[in-house]
Scaffold this motif. Structure first.
Motif, PDB file in Angstrom:
ATOM      1  N   ARG A  29      17.813 114.270  45.457  1.00 39.79           N
ATOM      2  CA  ARG A  29      18.433 114.384  46.786  1.00 39.79           C
ATOM      3  C   ARG A  29      17.625 115.313  47.683  1.00 39.79           C
ATOM      4  O   ARG A  29      17.382 115.020  48.866  1.00 39.79           O
ATOM      5  CB  ARG A  29      19.866 114.895  46.649  1.00 39.79           C
ATOM      6  CG  ARG A  29      20.628 115.007  47.960  1.00 39.79           C
ATOM      7  CD  ARG A  29      20.886 113.623  48.549  1.00 39.79           C
ATOM      8  NE  ARG A  29      21.659 113.688  49.773  1.00 39.79           N
ATOM      9  CZ  ARG A  29      21.136 113.847  50.987  1.00 39.79           C
ATOM     10  NH1 ARG A  29      19.822 113.948  51.127  1.00 39.79           N
ATOM     11  NH2 ARG A  29      21.912 113.897  52.053  1.00 39.79           N
ATOM     12  N   PHE A  30      17.189 116.446  47.131  1.00 35.78           N
ATOM     13  CA  PHE A  30      16.387 117.383  47.910  1.00 35.78           C
ATOM     14  C   PHE A  30      14.992 116.823  48.183  1.00 35.78           C
ATOM     15  O   PHE A  30      14.441 117.010  49.275  1.00 35.78           O
ATOM     16  CB  PHE A  30      16.292 118.729  47.192  1.00 35.78           C
ATOM     17  CG  PHE A  30      17.471 119.629  47.419  1.00 35.78           C
ATOM     18  CD1 PHE A  30      17.410 120.647  48.355  1.00 35.78           C
ATOM     19  CD2 PHE A  30      18.647 119.459  46.702  1.00 35.78           C
ATOM     20  CE1 PHE A  30      18.498 121.485  48.583  1.00 35.78           C
ATOM     21  CE2 PHE A  30      19.740 120.291  46.913  1.00 35.78           C
ATOM     22  CZ  PHE A  30      19.663 121.305  47.859  1.00 35.78           C
ATOM     23  N   ALA A  31      14.414 116.124  47.211  1.00 29.78           N
ATOM     24  CA  ALA A  31      13.100 115.509  47.418  1.00 29.78           C
ATOM     25  C   ALA A  31      13.159 114.485  48.545  1.00 29.78           C
ATOM     26  O   ALA A  31      12.226 114.383  49.355  1.00 29.78           O
ATOM     27  CB  ALA A  31      12.631 114.848  46.119  1.00 29.78           C
ATOM     28  N   LYS A  32      14.252 113.762  48.606  1.00 32.58           N
ATOM     29  CA  LYS A  32      14.441 112.782  49.685  1.00 32.58           C
ATOM     30  C   LYS A  32      14.396 113.438  51.048  1.00 32.58           C
ATOM     31  O   LYS A  32      13.961 112.833  52.044  1.00 32.58           O
ATOM     32  CB  LYS A  32      15.776 112.060  49.481  1.00 32.58           C
ATOM     33  CG  LYS A  32      16.080 110.982  50.511  1.00 32.58           C
ATOM     34  CD  LYS A  32      17.428 110.334  50.224  1.00 32.58           C
ATOM     35  CE  LYS A  32      17.755 109.261  51.268  1.00 32.58           C
ATOM     36  NZ  LYS A  32      19.086 108.637  50.998  1.00 32.58           N
ATOM     37  N   GLU A  33      14.834 114.692  51.113  1.00 30.80           N
ATOM     38  CA  GLU A  33      14.858 115.434  52.374  1.00 30.80           C
ATOM     39  C   GLU A  33      13.557 116.204  52.624  1.00 30.80           C
ATOM     40  O   GLU A  33      13.479 116.989  53.571  1.00 30.80           O
ATOM     41  CB  GLU A  33      16.037 116.403  52.378  1.00 30.80           C
ATOM     42  CG  GLU A  33      17.394 115.729  52.255  1.00 30.80           C
ATOM     43  CD  GLU A  33      17.725 114.814  53.429  1.00 30.80           C
ATOM     44  OE1 GLU A  33      17.197 115.064  54.540  1.00 30.80           O
ATOM     45  OE2 GLU A  33      18.507 113.862  53.229  1.00 30.80           O
ATOM     46  N   GLY A  34      12.549 116.001  51.757  1.00 35.43           N
ATOM     47  CA  GLY A  34      11.247 116.605  51.992  1.00 35.43           C
ATOM     48  C   GLY A  34      11.020 117.945  51.325  1.00 35.43           C
ATOM     49  O   GLY A  34      10.013 118.619  51.596  1.00 35.43           O
TER      50      GLY A  34
END
Length: 270
Positions: free
Chosen positions: A23-28
């Motif tokens: 989820r955090f990776a999706k947000e960069g």
């Protein structure tokens, strides 16, 4: 110092932790994943890296009841990324089949050490790094409905989760002046990979206790963790957000023969 924001998630090789990492990776965010051993941490980090190639994902083998390992991991994060913007303390020992009548001192120390003590010192290291780099970061502790209601053979686990509730409030107080927020997610009725052994009857029995009649999934917890770490929650601190399909609002039936049966979930794992 990397330009990307950085998140560290403990116990992120699978289930809730891995969903949070993605989820955090999706947000960069660049993602730091810890697991009990380096191999599983590396495997999860590679999975995240392959799914989100524009960010950096790194695995760290770390036991949360070993303070030297915690310090070494945060030292490595400081050296590689130079910052940390969010800590999600998720790793926990489930403490199955431990009652007030049966728990040994060694079992007690291991569960409390892995959970309460581990959360405390991971939060301490994260807060120090945030303060040193003048980052107004976020700490999110993953709690449990077990700390709010009683079930048999989980007393030490419940106590450890109750301890982090107290920590959350005090971290909110002490770290607020540095712009660091601390929040707690109270989790319950969440699907995990141990459930693959359940029969449909097992599922229906569990769902009958939940007002929504359905389980949560790791992505639901991941969404809550990201929200609490995002700018959308920039004045939310010291709070408790419950994600449990309503189970905490229900008083479950009492089983007076609790000491004659082992925890059903543990039996299904074996």
């Amino acid at each position: 110092m990397t330009e990307n924001k950085v998140v560290l998630i403990t116990g992120a090789a699978r289930n809730i932790g891995l969903a949070i990492a993605k989820r955090f990776a999706k947000e960069g965010y660049d993602v730091c994943i810890t697991s009990r051993d380096q191999q599983s941490a590396d495997k999860a980090a590679l999975e995240v890296q392959n799914e989100f190639p524009k960010i950096t994902s790194v695995g760290y083998g770390m036991l949360t009841n070993e303070l030297d390992q915690i310090k070494e991991t945060f030292k490595k994060v400081r050296e590689k990324f130079g910052r940390i913007d969010a800590l999600i303390a998720n790793a926990a020992d489930p403490g199955y089949n431990q009652s007030i009548l049966s728990t040994t001192p060694e079992q007690f120390d291991h569960v409390i050490g892995s959970n309460a003590k581990g959360y405390f010192f991971c939060s301490q290291e994260a807060a120090k790094l945030m303060i040193d780099t003048n980052i107004k970061g976020s700490i999110v502790l993953i709690g449990s409905v077990h700390s709010k209601r009683a079930l048999p053979n989980r007393i030490v686990y419940a106590a450890s989760k109750g301890a982090i509730e107290v920590m959350n409030r005090n971290m909110c107080y002490e770290l607020g002046k540095f712009g660091i927020r601390s929040n707690l997610i109270i989790v319950g009725a969440v699907y995990n990979d141990r459930w693959v052994n359940y029969t449909e009857e097992d599922y229906e029995k569990k769902r009958a206790n939940w007002p929504l009649g359905m389980e949560s999934y790791p992505d639901d917890i991941a969404n809550a963790a990201y929200f609490l770490s995002s700018d959308q929650a920039n004045t939310i601190s010291g709070s408790e957000l419950t994600v449990d399909s309503g189970v905490m609002s229900v008083l479950l039936s009492y089983n007076k023969n609790w000491d004659m049966e082992k925890d059903e979930r543990e039996k299904l794992v074996k």
